[in-house]
Design a protein around this motif. Structure first.
Motif, PDB file in Angstrom:
ATOM      1  N   UNK A   1       0.576  -1.351  -0.088  1.00 13.35           N
ATOM      2  CA  UNK A   1       0.203   0.592   0.432  1.00 13.35           C
ATOM      3  C   UNK A   1       0.661   0.471  -0.096  1.00 13.35           C
ATOM      4  N   UNK A   2       1.810   1.312   0.593  1.00 15.57           N
ATOM      5  CA  UNK A   2       2.741   2.226   0.746  1.00 15.57           C
ATOM      6  C   UNK A   2       3.491   3.019  -0.404  1.00 15.57           C
ATOM      7  N   UNK A   3       3.674   1.680  -1.084  1.00 15.04           N
ATOM      8  CA  UNK A   3       4.549   1.295  -2.725  1.00 15.04           C
ATOM      9  C   UNK A   3       3.142   2.463  -3.397  1.00 15.04           C
ATOM     10  N   UNK A   4       2.166   1.921  -3.722  1.00 12.77           N
ATOM     11  CA  UNK A   4       1.251   1.520  -4.371  1.00 12.77           C
ATOM     12  C   UNK A   4       0.730   3.727  -4.258  1.00 12.77           C
ATOM     13  N   UNK A   5       0.928   3.731  -3.056  1.00 14.18           N
ATOM     14  CA  UNK A   5      -0.051   5.457  -2.785  1.00 14.18           C
ATOM     15  C   UNK A   5       1.594   6.310  -3.741  1.00 14.18           C
ATOM     16  N   UNK A   6       2.898   6.327  -3.055  1.00 14.26           N
ATOM     17  CA  UNK A   6       3.780   6.831  -3.484  1.00 14.26           C
ATOM     18  C   UNK A   6       3.791   6.997  -4.962  1.00 14.26           C
ATOM     19  N   UNK A   7       3.953   5.455  -5.806  1.00 14.06           N
ATOM     20  CA  UNK A   7       3.916   5.493  -7.111  1.00 14.06           C
ATOM     21  C   UNK A   7       2.341   6.556  -7.614  1.00 14.06           C
ATOM     22  N   UNK A   8       1.346   5.963  -7.033  1.00 13.43           N
ATOM     23  CA  UNK A   8       0.025   7.231  -7.379  1.00 13.43           C
ATOM     24  C   UNK A   8       0.239   8.335  -7.514  1.00 13.43           C
ATOM     25  N   UNK A   9       1.156   8.990  -6.168  1.00 11.02           N
ATOM     26  CA  UNK A   9       1.412  10.376  -6.475  1.00 11.02           C
ATOM     27  C   UNK A   9       1.954  10.730  -7.237  1.00 11.02           C
ATOM     28  N   UNK A  10       3.112  10.571  -7.476  1.00 15.80           N
ATOM     29  CA  UNK A  10       3.667  10.468  -9.025  1.00 15.80           C
ATOM     30  C   UNK A  10       3.506  10.714  -9.717  1.00 15.80           C
ATOM     31  N   UNK A  11       2.699   9.624 -10.228  1.00 15.22           N
ATOM     32  CA  UNK A  11       2.241   9.372 -11.395  1.00 15.22           C
ATOM     33  C   UNK A  11       0.973  11.213 -11.417  1.00 15.22           C
ATOM     34  N   UNK A  12       0.585  11.153 -11.080  1.00  9.97           N
ATOM     35  CA  UNK A  12      -0.689  12.519 -10.484  1.00  9.97           C
ATOM     36  C   UNK A  12       0.102  13.593 -10.550  1.00  9.97           C
ATOM     37  N   UNK A  13       1.211  13.915  -9.653  1.00  8.48           N
ATOM     38  CA  UNK A  13       1.717  15.343  -9.604  1.00  8.48           C
ATOM     39  C   UNK A  13       2.974  15.508 -10.077  1.00  8.48           C
ATOM     40  N   UNK A  14       4.260  14.506 -10.307  1.00  8.76           N
ATOM     41  CA  UNK A  14       5.245  14.947 -10.992  1.00  8.76           C
ATOM     42  C   UNK A  14       5.948  15.261 -10.151  1.00  8.76           C
ATOM     43  N   UNK A  15       5.873  14.665  -8.283  1.00 13.75           N
ATOM     44  CA  UNK A  15       6.435  15.663  -7.387  1.00 13.75           C
ATOM     45  C   UNK A  15       5.918  14.474  -6.631  1.00 13.75           C
ATOM     46  N   UNK A  16       7.350  14.187  -4.881  1.00 15.58           N
ATOM     47  CA  UNK A  16       7.223  13.134  -3.938  1.00 15.58           C
ATOM     48  C   UNK A  16       6.816  14.491  -2.981  1.00 15.58           C
ATOM     49  N   UNK A  17       6.198  13.513  -1.890  1.00 12.64           N
ATOM     50  CA  UNK A  17       6.226  14.093  -0.497  1.00 12.64           C
ATOM     51  C   UNK A  17       7.411  13.582   0.216  1.00 12.64           C
ATOM     52  N   UNK A  18       8.110  14.339  -0.049  1.00 16.03           N
ATOM     53  CA  UNK A  18      10.074  13.851   0.569  1.00 16.03           C
ATOM     54  C   UNK A  18       9.433  14.246   2.408  1.00 16.03           C
ATOM     55  N   UNK A  19       9.108  14.475   3.070  1.00 13.26           N
ATOM     56  CA  UNK A  19       9.208  15.022   4.495  1.00 13.26           C
ATOM     57  C   UNK A  19       9.704  13.565   5.020  1.00 13.26           C
ATOM     58  N   UNK A  20       8.458  12.379   5.046  1.00 11.91           N
ATOM     59  CA  UNK A  20       9.232  11.222   5.088  1.00 11.91           C
ATOM     60  C   UNK A  20      10.294  10.505   4.789  1.00 11.91           C
ATOM     61  N   UNK A  21      11.411  10.615   3.852  1.00 10.77           N
ATOM     62  CA  UNK A  21      12.309  10.161   3.504  1.00 10.77           C
ATOM     63  C   UNK A  21      13.587  11.104   3.721  1.00 10.77           C
ATOM     64  N   UNK A  22      13.303  12.518   4.657  1.00  7.06           N
ATOM     65  CA  UNK A  22      14.348  12.993   4.897  1.00  7.06           C
ATOM     66  C   UNK A  22      15.710  12.855   5.579  1.00  7.06           C
ATOM     67  N   UNK A  23      15.718  12.390   6.376  1.00  5.91           N
ATOM     68  CA  UNK A  23      16.484  11.454   7.443  1.00  5.91           C
ATOM     69  C   UNK A  23      17.137  10.552   6.800  1.00  5.91           C
ATOM     70  N   UNK A  24      16.315   9.253   6.408  1.00  9.40           N
ATOM     71  CA  UNK A  24      16.511   8.126   5.971  1.00  9.40           C
ATOM     72  C   UNK A  24      17.937   8.486   4.671  1.00  9.40           C
ATOM     73  N   UNK A  25      17.357   9.475   3.858  1.00 13.46           N
ATOM     74  CA  UNK A  25      18.389   9.957   1.907  1.00 13.46           C
ATOM     75  C   UNK A  25      19.451  10.409   2.757  1.00 13.46           C
ATOM     76  N   UNK A  26      19.226  11.373   3.913  1.00 10.60           N
ATOM     77  CA  UNK A  26      20.915  11.720   4.891  1.00 10.60           C
ATOM     78  C   UNK A  26      21.266  11.124   4.777  1.00 10.60           C
ATOM     79  N   UNK A  27      21.075  10.107   5.945  1.00  8.72           N
ATOM     80  CA  UNK A  27      22.010   9.240   6.377  1.00  8.72           C
ATOM     81  C   UNK A  27      22.210   8.370   4.893  1.00  8.72           C
ATOM     82  N   UNK A  28      21.737   7.138   4.383  1.00  3.55           N
ATOM     83  CA  UNK A  28      22.484   6.982   2.983  1.00  3.55           C
ATOM     84  C   UNK A  28      23.376   7.500   2.240  1.00  3.55           C
ATOM     85  N   UNK A  29      22.971   9.240   2.442  1.00  9.83           N
ATOM     86  CA  UNK A  29      24.153   9.040   1.170  1.00  9.83           C
ATOM     87  C   UNK A  29      25.489  10.453   2.230  1.00  9.83           C
ATOM     88  N   UNK A  30      24.851  10.481   4.018  1.00 11.04           N
ATOM     89  CA  UNK A  30      25.916  10.979   4.163  1.00 11.04           C
ATOM     90  C   UNK A  30      26.195  12.902   4.003  1.00 11.04           C
TER      91      UNK A  30
END
Length: 184
Positions: free
Chosen positions: A39-68
């Motif tokens: 369901x979360x994957x489908x929700x993100x994919x659907x949002x991208x398809x409709x808006x051409x954007x990502x609601x990125x707040x939930x991913x910021x800490x993780x992406x910062x950690x992964x990319x250093x």
């Protein structure tokens, strides 16, 4: 409100960036409609398809950690230089690459991405590198900084497929020469 990462035309024309039409991401909608998708994957994919954007707040800490780095999805480096907070196509490729490597490296840890599994994947990636001891100490300090005052870790829980879709958004932007505007 949160942070949105909006696909925009690169470079800008005039004073503003032109948003990319969601039609450039319409194929993400096929994934959103697939019955076996989390369901979360489908929700993100659907949002991208409709808006051409990502609601990125939930991913910021993780992406910062992964990319250093800090503030990657906020495009803080550009903002600090009195530029618009935009991730150029090369930056999108870098983000996509880091996420893709993580998603691949997480395969042996299953489909659920948590703080503990992120830590395990990153430790394994750094253990064989040059200056492994120094990098593992750096990782420990980053992980400790993410814990709350009682020592509890962040309560991340992402399907691995959701992070693959997130990587796909940045990869699409990189491949088609789009930038990402950090709208907060």
């Amino acid at each position: 409100m949160g942070l949105d990462n909006v696909a925009v035309r690169w470079p800008r024309t005039g004073r503003f960036y032109d948003p990319v039409a969601p039609a450039e991401f319409v194929d993400f909608g096929e994934l959103a409609d697939a019955p076996e998708v989390a369901a979360p994957t489908a929700a993100l994919a659907g949002y991208i398809a409709k808006n051409g954007s990502v609601r990125a707040t939930a991913y910021t800490e993780l992406v910062d950690l992964l990319l250093g780095l800090d503030g990657v999805l906020y495009a803080t480096e550009a903002a600090a230089e009195d530029e618009d907070p935009v991730i150029d196509p090369d930056g999108c490729a870098w983000i996509a690459g880091g996420l893709e490597r993580f998603v691949d490296g997480h395969r042996e840890h299953g489909e659920s991405v948590t703080f503990d599994t992120v830590s395990a994947v990153l430790r394994a990636a750094l253990a064989d590198g040059r200056l492994a001891e120094q990098q593992l100490r750096w990782l420990d300090s980053r992980l400790d900084a993410l814990r709350d005052e009682s020592g509890a870790p962040p309560q991340w829980s992402f399907p691995r497929s959701e992070l693959a879709v997130l990587a796909g958004f940045y990869r699409r932007c990189a491949e088609r020469g789009f930038a990402v505007y950090a709208d907060s």
